[in-house]
Design a protein around this motif. Structure first.
Motif, PDB file in Angstrom:
ATOM      1  N   ASN A  76       6.417   1.035   3.004  1.00 30.30           N
ATOM      2  CA  ASN A  76       6.721   2.456   2.918  1.00 30.30           C
ATOM      3  C   ASN A  76       6.500   2.574   1.278  1.00 30.30           C
ATOM      4  OD1 ASN A  76       7.075   3.066   5.440  1.00 30.30           O
ATOM      5  ND2 ASN A  76       9.074   2.228   5.320  1.00 30.30           N
ATOM      6  N   ALA A  77       5.383   2.646   0.687  1.00 25.58           N
ATOM      7  CA  ALA A  77       5.310   2.826  -0.668  1.00 25.58           C
ATOM      8  C   ALA A  77       5.744   4.140  -1.271  1.00 25.58           C
ATOM      9  CB  ALA A  77       3.637   2.569  -0.876  1.00 25.58           C
ATOM     10  N   LYS A  78       6.338   3.986  -2.360  1.00 26.73           N
ATOM     11  CA  LYS A  78       6.995   5.059  -2.854  1.00 26.73           C
ATOM     12  C   LYS A  78       5.886   5.444  -4.112  1.00 26.73           C
ATOM     13  CE  LYS A  78      10.861   2.800  -2.932  1.00 26.73           C
ATOM     14  NZ  LYS A  78      12.388   2.762  -3.473  1.00 26.73           N
ATOM     15  N   ASP A  79       5.867   6.569  -4.789  1.00 26.61           N
ATOM     16  CA  ASP A  79       5.186   7.000  -5.845  1.00 26.61           C
ATOM     17  C   ASP A  79       5.378   5.635  -6.961  1.00 26.61           C
ATOM     18  OD1 ASP A  79       4.415   9.402  -4.658  1.00 26.61           O
ATOM     19  OD2 ASP A  79       5.592  10.473  -6.000  1.00 26.61           O
ATOM     20  N   ASN A  80       6.383   5.235  -7.232  1.00 26.82           N
ATOM     21  CA  ASN A  80       6.619   4.381  -8.356  1.00 26.82           C
ATOM     22  C   ASN A  80       6.220   2.776  -7.782  1.00 26.82           C
ATOM     23  OD1 ASN A  80       9.054   4.400  -7.144  1.00 26.82           O
ATOM     24  ND2 ASN A  80       9.952   3.686  -9.044  1.00 26.82           N
ATOM     25  N   SER A  81       5.570   2.671  -6.638  1.00 25.20           N
ATOM     26  CA  SER A  81       5.759   1.216  -6.045  1.00 25.20           C
ATOM     27  C   SER A  81       4.319   0.500  -6.719  1.00 25.20           C
ATOM     28  CB  SER A  81       5.561   1.108  -4.672  1.00 25.20           C
ATOM     29  OG  SER A  81       6.602   1.729  -3.770  1.00 25.20           O
ATOM     30  N   ALA A  82       4.683  -0.819  -7.109  1.00 28.00           N
ATOM     31  CA  ALA A  82       3.423  -1.503  -7.667  1.00 28.00           C
ATOM     32  C   ALA A  82       2.323  -1.616  -6.695  1.00 28.00           C
ATOM     33  CB  ALA A  82       3.975  -2.949  -7.945  1.00 28.00           C
ATOM     34  N   SER A  83       0.967  -1.215  -7.081  1.00 31.23           N
ATOM     35  CA  SER A  83      -0.152  -1.126  -6.452  1.00 31.23           C
ATOM     36  C   SER A  83      -1.097  -1.869  -7.247  1.00 31.23           C
ATOM     37  CB  SER A  83      -0.385   0.180  -5.888  1.00 31.23           C
ATOM     38  OG  SER A  83      -1.614   0.210  -5.385  1.00 31.23           O
ATOM     39  N   PHE A  84      -1.915  -2.723  -6.446  1.00 27.23           N
ATOM     40  CA  PHE A  84      -3.167  -3.361  -7.089  1.00 27.23           C
ATOM     41  C   PHE A  84      -4.196  -2.459  -7.273  1.00 27.23           C
ATOM     42  CE2 PHE A  84      -0.506  -6.851  -5.083  1.00 27.23           C
ATOM     43  CZ  PHE A  84      -0.622  -7.796  -6.174  1.00 27.23           C
ATOM     44  N   ASP A  85      -4.784  -2.069  -8.335  1.00 30.56           N
ATOM     45  CA  ASP A  85      -5.730  -1.240  -8.701  1.00 30.56           C
ATOM     46  C   ASP A  85      -7.155  -2.257  -9.077  1.00 30.56           C
ATOM     47  OD1 ASP A  85      -7.443   0.961  -9.253  1.00 30.56           O
ATOM     48  OD2 ASP A  85      -7.107   0.482 -11.500  1.00 30.56           O
ATOM     49  N   LYS A  86      -8.361  -2.154  -8.017  1.00 28.40           N
ATOM     50  CA  LYS A  86      -9.563  -2.619  -8.485  1.00 28.40           C
ATOM     51  C   LYS A  86     -10.143  -1.567  -9.357  1.00 28.40           C
ATOM     52  CE  LYS A  86     -11.041  -2.372  -4.147  1.00 28.40           C
ATOM     53  NZ  LYS A  86     -10.283  -2.157  -2.887  1.00 28.40           N
ATOM     54  N   VAL A  87     -10.489  -2.206 -10.624  1.00 33.33           N
ATOM     55  CA  VAL A  87     -10.852  -1.128 -11.517  1.00 33.33           C
ATOM     56  C   VAL A  87     -12.320  -0.823 -11.156  1.00 33.33           C
ATOM     57  CG1 VAL A  87     -11.823  -1.209 -13.985  1.00 33.33           C
ATOM     58  CG2 VAL A  87      -9.613  -2.458 -13.459  1.00 33.33           C
ATOM     59  N   VAL A  88     -13.208  -1.633 -10.677  1.00 33.08           N
ATOM     60  CA  VAL A  88     -14.437  -1.517 -10.234  1.00 33.08           C
ATOM     61  C   VAL A  88     -14.390  -1.522  -8.764  1.00 33.08           C
ATOM     62  CG1 VAL A  88     -16.933  -1.774 -10.249  1.00 33.08           C
ATOM     63  CG2 VAL A  88     -15.679  -1.844 -12.238  1.00 33.08           C
ATOM     64  N   PRO A  89     -14.160  -0.795  -7.701  1.00 28.09           N
ATOM     65  CA  PRO A  89     -13.689  -1.010  -6.362  1.00 28.09           C
ATOM     66  C   PRO A  89     -14.849  -2.025  -5.748  1.00 28.09           C
ATOM     67  CG  PRO A  89     -13.310   1.241  -6.981  1.00 28.09           C
ATOM     68  CD  PRO A  89     -13.995   0.658  -7.982  1.00 28.09           C
ATOM     69  N   LYS A  90     -15.941  -1.629  -5.924  1.00 21.70           N
ATOM     70  CA  LYS A  90     -17.184  -2.453  -5.210  1.00 21.70           C
ATOM     71  C   LYS A  90     -17.120  -3.934  -5.448  1.00 21.70           C
ATOM     72  CE  LYS A  90     -20.906  -1.431  -8.355  1.00 21.70           C
ATOM     73  NZ  LYS A  90     -22.053  -0.591  -8.460  1.00 21.70           N
ATOM     74  N   LEU A  91     -16.529  -4.227  -6.638  1.00 24.54           N
ATOM     75  CA  LEU A  91     -16.422  -5.888  -7.016  1.00 24.54           C
ATOM     76  C   LEU A  91     -15.252  -6.487  -6.268  1.00 24.54           C
ATOM     77  CD1 LEU A  91     -16.546  -5.656 -10.956  1.00 24.54           C
ATOM     78  CD2 LEU A  91     -18.473  -6.132  -9.131  1.00 24.54           C
ATOM     79  N   GLY A  92     -14.238  -5.650  -5.872  1.00 25.04           N
ATOM     80  CA  GLY A  92     -13.443  -6.484  -5.024  1.00 25.04           C
ATOM     81  C   GLY A  92     -12.131  -6.965  -6.030  1.00 25.04           C
ATOM     82  N   TYR A  93     -11.334  -7.618  -5.358  1.00 33.09           N
ATOM     83  CA  TYR A  93     -10.141  -8.397  -6.071  1.00 33.09           C
ATOM     84  C   TYR A  93     -10.625  -9.650  -6.746  1.00 33.09           C
ATOM     85  CZ  TYR A  93      -7.550  -4.885  -3.276  1.00 33.09           C
ATOM     86  OH  TYR A  93      -7.078  -3.699  -2.803  1.00 33.09           O
ATOM     87  N   VAL A  94     -11.068  -9.654  -7.654  1.00 32.80           N
ATOM     88  CA  VAL A  94     -11.833 -10.557  -8.596  1.00 32.80           C
ATOM     89  C   VAL A  94     -11.072 -10.604  -9.913  1.00 32.80           C
ATOM     90  CG1 VAL A  94     -13.857 -10.883  -7.316  1.00 32.80           C
ATOM     91  CG2 VAL A  94     -13.769  -9.265  -9.313  1.00 32.80           C
ATOM     92  N   LYS A  95     -11.326 -11.805 -10.624  1.00 31.51           N
ATOM     93  CA  LYS A  95     -10.695 -12.182 -11.942  1.00 31.51           C
ATOM     94  C   LYS A  95     -11.421 -11.016 -13.085  1.00 31.51           C
ATOM     95  CE  LYS A  95     -10.372 -17.057 -11.481  1.00 31.51           C
ATOM     96  NZ  LYS A  95      -9.160 -17.173 -10.671  1.00 31.51           N
ATOM     97  N   GLY A  96     -10.288 -10.372 -13.702  1.00 31.93           N
ATOM     98  CA  GLY A  96     -10.705  -9.339 -14.628  1.00 31.93           C
ATOM     99  C   GLY A  96     -10.908  -7.931 -13.987  1.00 31.93           C
ATOM    100  N   ASN A  97     -10.774  -8.005 -12.778  1.00 28.26           N
ATOM    101  CA  ASN A  97     -10.944  -6.593 -12.145  1.00 28.26           C
ATOM    102  C   ASN A  97      -9.650  -5.905 -11.590  1.00 28.26           C
ATOM    103  OD1 ASN A  97     -12.988  -4.299 -11.417  1.00 28.26           O
ATOM    104  ND2 ASN A  97     -12.910  -4.935  -9.321  1.00 28.26           N
ATOM    105  N   VAL A  98      -8.715  -6.358 -11.675  1.00 28.86           N
ATOM    106  CA  VAL A  98      -7.579  -6.089 -10.871  1.00 28.86           C
ATOM    107  C   VAL A  98      -6.311  -5.851 -12.012  1.00 28.86           C
ATOM    108  CG1 VAL A  98      -5.724  -6.793  -9.221  1.00 28.86           C
ATOM    109  CG2 VAL A  98      -8.105  -7.332  -8.828  1.00 28.86           C
ATOM    110  N   ARG A  99      -5.802  -4.505 -11.757  1.00 25.58           N
ATOM    111  CA  ARG A  99      -4.606  -4.194 -12.683  1.00 25.58           C
ATOM    112  C   ARG A  99      -3.329  -3.897 -11.654  1.00 25.58           C
ATOM    113  NH1 ARG A  99      -8.136  -5.813 -15.400  1.00 25.58           N
ATOM    114  NH2 ARG A  99      -8.922  -4.970 -17.169  1.00 25.58           N
ATOM    115  N   ILE A 100      -2.406  -3.798 -12.088  1.00 21.59           N
ATOM    116  CA  ILE A 100      -1.027  -3.181 -11.284  1.00 21.59           C
ATOM    117  C   ILE A 100      -0.884  -1.782 -12.086  1.00 21.59           C
ATOM    118  CG2 ILE A 100       1.231  -3.643 -10.733  1.00 21.59           C
ATOM    119  CD1 ILE A 100       0.352  -6.036  -9.813  1.00 21.59           C
ATOM    120  N   ILE A 101      -0.834  -0.731 -11.155  1.00 17.16           N
ATOM    121  CA  ILE A 101      -0.621   0.441 -11.495  1.00 17.16           C
ATOM    122  C   ILE A 101       0.355   1.031 -10.435  1.00 17.16           C
ATOM    123  CG2 ILE A 101      -2.609   1.063 -13.092  1.00 17.16           C
ATOM    124  CD1 ILE A 101      -3.848   2.350 -10.610  1.00 17.16           C
ATOM    125  N   SER A 102       1.012   2.307 -10.661  1.00 12.40           N
ATOM    126  CA  SER A 102       1.752   2.718  -9.679  1.00 12.40           C
ATOM    127  C   SER A 102       1.058   3.276  -8.474  1.00 12.40           C
ATOM    128  CB  SER A 102       2.562   4.022 -10.261  1.00 12.40           C
ATOM    129  OG  SER A 102       1.819   5.283 -10.384  1.00 12.40           O
TER     130      SER A 102
END
Length: 135
Positions: A76-102
């Motif tokens: 049950n994610a809340k607005d301020n729950s940590a979420s993995f962001d793919k900077v460039v979505p089509k690249l996937g969860y690869v080194k340099g392409n993932v950040r944590i944002i809300s």
């Protein structure tokens, strides 16, 4: 299923339940749980994944909204729950392409382009008096 097997199963589940509640306050444990969940989700959805836990920078605040991040909400994610962001979505969860944002920032971003987000901002600015009508 025999009665004894049922009892063993119940004890096992109960013991895991206790372990979970004892460890859920440990922030490092919660971060590792989120990371493992991400890894499983990527695998189940055939999304490229080549991250190690040490590749992730775990900020205390969302870099988009500067709100404190919570690292304990998987279901049950809340607005301020940590979420993995793919900077460039089509690249996937690869080194340099993932950040944590809300979760809120990631939900707003989703698959939007910069142009689409700029259009929303422009529209809101043009009609801001309609958004902030006096009560």
């Amino acid at each position: 299923v025999s009665q004894s097997r049922y009892k063993v199963c119940f004890i096992f589940v109960e013991s895991n339940h206790d372990w979970y509640h004892k460890n859920k306050t440990d922030i490092e444990w919660r971060k590792r749980r989120l990371f493992k969940s991400l890894e499983n989700r990527a695998k189940n959805n055939n999304i490229p994944f080549d991250l190690d836990y040490s590749d992730i920078v775990w900020p205390s605040h969302c870099p988009v909204f500067n709100v404190p991040l919570e690292y304990d909400c998987l279901e049950n994610a809340k607005d301020n729950s940590a979420s993995f962001d793919k900077v460039v979505p089509k690249l996937g969860y690869v080194k340099g392409n993932v950040r944590i944002i809300s979760h809120r920032a990631n939900w707003l971003k989703q698959d939007s382009t910069i142009e689409q987000l700029e259009n929303i901002i422009r529209y809101m600015k043009e009609h801001q008096s309609e958004y902030f009508l006096p009560k």
